[in-house]
Design a protein around this motif. Structure first.
Motif, PDB file in Angstrom:
ATOM      1  N   ILE A   1       0.777   4.038  -2.957  1.00 40.01           N
ATOM      2  CA  ILE A   1       0.431   5.427  -2.664  1.00 40.01           C
ATOM      3  C   ILE A   1       1.556   6.362  -3.094  1.00 40.01           C
ATOM      4  O   ILE A   1       1.317   7.402  -3.706  1.00 40.01           O
ATOM      5  CB  ILE A   1       0.097   5.600  -1.171  1.00 40.01           C
ATOM      6  CG1 ILE A   1      -1.260   4.948  -0.885  1.00 40.01           C
ATOM      7  CG2 ILE A   1       0.103   7.062  -0.758  1.00 40.01           C
ATOM      8  CD1 ILE A   1      -1.617   4.853   0.578  1.00 40.01           C
ATOM      9  N   ASN A   2       2.802   5.964  -2.807  1.00 41.95           N
ATOM     10  CA  ASN A   2       3.935   6.828  -3.155  1.00 41.95           C
ATOM     11  C   ASN A   2       4.233   6.869  -4.647  1.00 41.95           C
ATOM     12  O   ASN A   2       4.538   7.925  -5.199  1.00 41.95           O
ATOM     13  CB  ASN A   2       5.187   6.409  -2.384  1.00 41.95           C
ATOM     14  CG  ASN A   2       5.058   6.713  -0.913  1.00 41.95           C
ATOM     15  OD1 ASN A   2       4.403   7.671  -0.520  1.00 41.95           O
ATOM     16  ND2 ASN A   2       5.661   5.887  -0.089  1.00 41.95           N
TER      17      ASN A   2
ATOM     18  N   GLU B   1       0.828  -1.204   0.000  1.00 41.75           N
ATOM     19  CA  GLU B   1       0.000   0.000   0.000  1.00 41.75           C
ATOM     20  C   GLU B   1       0.867   1.260   0.000  1.00 41.75           C
ATOM     21  O   GLU B   1       0.611   2.195  -0.767  1.00 41.75           O
ATOM     22  CB  GLU B   1      -0.919   0.003   1.215  1.00 41.75           C
ATOM     23  CG  GLU B   1      -1.779   1.249   1.310  1.00 41.75           C
ATOM     24  CD  GLU B   1      -2.525   1.311   2.617  1.00 41.75           C
ATOM     25  OE1 GLU B   1      -1.856   1.382   3.680  1.00 41.75           O
ATOM     26  OE2 GLU B   1      -3.760   1.276   2.588  1.00 41.75           O
ATOM     27  N   LYS B   2       1.887   1.281   0.842  1.00 42.29           N
ATOM     28  CA  LYS B   2       2.788   2.442   0.875  1.00 42.29           C
ATOM     29  C   LYS B   2       3.444   2.660  -0.483  1.00 42.29           C
ATOM     30  O   LYS B   2       3.537   3.783  -0.971  1.00 42.29           O
ATOM     31  CB  LYS B   2       3.867   2.256   1.951  1.00 42.29           C
ATOM     32  CG  LYS B   2       3.353   2.420   3.354  1.00 42.29           C
ATOM     33  CD  LYS B   2       4.460   2.157   4.360  1.00 42.29           C
ATOM     34  CE  LYS B   2       3.918   2.148   5.762  1.00 42.29           C
ATOM     35  NZ  LYS B   2       4.911   1.781   6.752  1.00 42.29           N
TER      36      LYS B   2
ATOM     37  N   ARG C   1      -9.158   4.606   5.767  1.00 41.69           N
ATOM     38  CA  ARG C   1      -8.829   3.286   6.303  1.00 41.69           C
ATOM     39  C   ARG C   1     -10.047   2.381   6.471  1.00 41.69           C
ATOM     40  O   ARG C   1      -9.927   1.256   6.887  1.00 41.69           O
ATOM     41  CB  ARG C   1      -8.148   3.413   7.665  1.00 41.69           C
ATOM     42  CG  ARG C   1      -6.840   4.122   7.594  1.00 41.69           C
ATOM     43  CD  ARG C   1      -5.817   3.241   6.921  1.00 41.69           C
ATOM     44  NE  ARG C   1      -4.545   3.906   6.925  1.00 41.69           N
ATOM     45  CZ  ARG C   1      -3.745   3.980   5.889  1.00 41.69           C
ATOM     46  NH1 ARG C   1      -4.082   3.443   4.756  1.00 41.69           N
ATOM     47  NH2 ARG C   1      -2.600   4.597   5.959  1.00 41.69           N
TER      48      ARG C   1
ATOM     49  N   ARG D   1       2.188   6.229  -7.174  1.00 39.34           N
ATOM     50  CA  ARG D   1       1.064   6.706  -7.993  1.00 39.34           C
ATOM     51  C   ARG D   1       0.496   8.029  -7.490  1.00 39.34           C
ATOM     52  O   ARG D   1      -0.543   8.469  -7.958  1.00 39.34           O
ATOM     53  CB  ARG D   1      -0.048   5.656  -8.046  1.00 39.34           C
ATOM     54  CG  ARG D   1       0.397   4.320  -8.572  1.00 39.34           C
ATOM     55  CD  ARG D   1       0.848   4.442 -10.034  1.00 39.34           C
ATOM     56  NE  ARG D   1       1.529   3.256 -10.482  1.00 39.34           N
ATOM     57  CZ  ARG D   1       1.007   2.339 -11.280  1.00 39.34           C
ATOM     58  NH1 ARG D   1      -0.196   2.477 -11.732  1.00 39.34           N
ATOM     59  NH2 ARG D   1       1.722   1.292 -11.631  1.00 39.34           N
ATOM     60  N   ASN D   2       1.177   8.639  -6.515  1.00 37.33           N
ATOM     61  CA  ASN D   2       0.753   9.921  -5.948  1.00 37.33           C
ATOM     62  C   ASN D   2      -0.710   9.868  -5.495  1.00 37.33           C
ATOM     63  O   ASN D   2      -1.526  10.714  -5.855  1.00 37.33           O
ATOM     64  CB  ASN D   2       0.976  11.063  -6.954  1.00 37.33           C
ATOM     65  CG  ASN D   2       0.935  12.414  -6.274  1.00 37.33           C
ATOM     66  OD1 ASN D   2       1.167  12.523  -5.067  1.00 37.33           O
ATOM     67  ND2 ASN D   2       0.622  13.439  -7.034  1.00 37.33           N
ATOM     68  N   LEU D   3      -1.021   8.867  -4.687  1.00 33.09           N
ATOM     69  CA  LEU D   3      -2.376   8.668  -4.188  1.00 33.09           C
ATOM     70  C   LEU D   3      -2.457   8.999  -2.701  1.00 33.09           C
ATOM     71  O   LEU D   3      -3.074   8.285  -1.914  1.00 33.09           O
ATOM     72  CB  LEU D   3      -2.815   7.218  -4.424  1.00 33.09           C
ATOM     73  CG  LEU D   3      -2.793   6.746  -5.871  1.00 33.09           C
ATOM     74  CD1 LEU D   3      -3.022   5.244  -5.951  1.00 33.09           C
ATOM     75  CD2 LEU D   3      -3.843   7.488  -6.676  1.00 33.09           C
ATOM     76  N   THR D   4      -1.848  10.106  -2.314  1.00 36.19           N
ATOM     77  CA  THR D   4      -1.743  10.443  -0.891  1.00 36.19           C
ATOM     78  C   THR D   4      -3.097  10.597  -0.220  1.00 36.19           C
ATOM     79  O   THR D   4      -3.208  10.408   0.982  1.00 36.19           O
ATOM     80  CB  THR D   4      -0.921  11.727  -0.706  1.00 36.19           C
ATOM     81  OG1 THR D   4      -1.472  12.749  -1.541  1.00 36.19           O
ATOM     82  CG2 THR D   4       0.533  11.501  -1.060  1.00 36.19           C
TER      83      THR D   4
ATOM     84  N   LEU E   1      -5.485   8.554  -0.406  1.00 34.09           N
ATOM     85  CA  LEU E   1      -5.872   7.234   0.079  1.00 34.09           C
ATOM     86  C   LEU E   1      -5.267   6.912   1.437  1.00 34.09           C
ATOM     87  O   LEU E   1      -5.816   6.105   2.181  1.00 34.09           O
ATOM     88  CB  LEU E   1      -5.448   6.146  -0.910  1.00 34.09           C
ATOM     89  CG  LEU E   1      -6.260   6.031  -2.180  1.00 34.09           C
ATOM     90  CD1 LEU E   1      -5.692   4.918  -3.042  1.00 34.09           C
ATOM     91  CD2 LEU E   1      -7.716   5.762  -1.872  1.00 34.09           C
ATOM     92  N   SER E   2      -4.130   7.495   1.744  1.00 31.14           N
ATOM     93  CA  SER E   2      -3.474   7.174   3.007  1.00 31.14           C
ATOM     94  C   SER E   2      -4.311   7.624   4.201  1.00 31.14           C
ATOM     95  O   SER E   2      -4.107   7.165   5.311  1.00 31.14           O
ATOM     96  CB  SER E   2      -2.075   7.789   3.066  1.00 31.14           C
ATOM     97  OG  SER E   2      -2.170   9.191   3.037  1.00 31.14           O
ATOM     98  N   LYS E   3      -5.287   8.503   3.975  1.00 22.25           N
ATOM     99  CA  LYS E   3      -6.145   8.974   5.060  1.00 22.25           C
ATOM    100  C   LYS E   3      -7.406   8.129   5.197  1.00 22.25           C
ATOM    101  O   LYS E   3      -8.108   8.215   6.176  1.00 22.25           O
ATOM    102  CB  LYS E   3      -6.511  10.434   4.814  1.00 22.25           C
ATOM    103  CG  LYS E   3      -5.295  11.339   4.816  1.00 22.25           C
ATOM    104  CD  LYS E   3      -5.646  12.733   4.396  1.00 22.25           C
ATOM    105  CE  LYS E   3      -4.350  13.536   4.319  1.00 22.25           C
ATOM    106  NZ  LYS E   3      -4.448  14.679   3.491  1.00 22.25           N
TER     107      LYS E   3
END
Length: 127
Positions: free
Chosen positions: A64-65, A60-61, A76, A67-70, A72-74
């Motif tokens: 996100i990194n 997942e990390k 859960r 594909r610049n999907l920051t 999504l990191s919020k």
């Protein structure tokens, strides 16, 4: 009064529902644990990423990194609840060797696709 099935009873039900199913169309009516090959159609869809539950956090990390999907990191709420290895061992130790072999046979394509084996569980099951 309804009783809750034991884990071995549930596995027997799943094995009965999934015996002799081969292709995704065969799995269409299965309402229990559907094969990944029937759900995701890995041969029909060109996936960019395939993530495994065992390495989900790392995968997942990376996703996100790269594909610049920051955003999504919020989020859960979609995550799977994980189980501990002791819970898995306890549940699997309730199964017979025939049940374990049946799971492998009915879900063989999934096992091969994700490079899984039953080796670490064979010693846990009842003879």
């Amino acid at each position: 009064m309804t009783t809750i099935p034991t884990f071995p009873e549930f596995i027997d039900y799943v094995l009965e529902e999934t015996k002799d199913l081969v292709g995704p169309r065969d799995w269409k009516g299965v309402m229990t644990w559907k094969s990944y090959t029937a759900k995701c159609l890995p041969c029909d869809v060109k996936y960019d990423v395939i993530m495994k539950l065992e390495t989900h956090k790392e995968d997942e990390k990376w996703l996100i990194n790269t594909r610049n999907l920051t955003m999504l990191s919020k989020s859960r709420d979609w995550r799977h609840l994980s189980s501990t290895s002791s819970i898995r061992r306890n549940l699997i130790s309730q199964l017979s060797r025939a049940q374990l072999d049946g799971i492998y046979k009915n879900y063989m394509v999934d096992f091969e696709m994700f490079n899984y084996t039953m080796d670490k569980y064979i010693d846990l099951v009842k003879p």
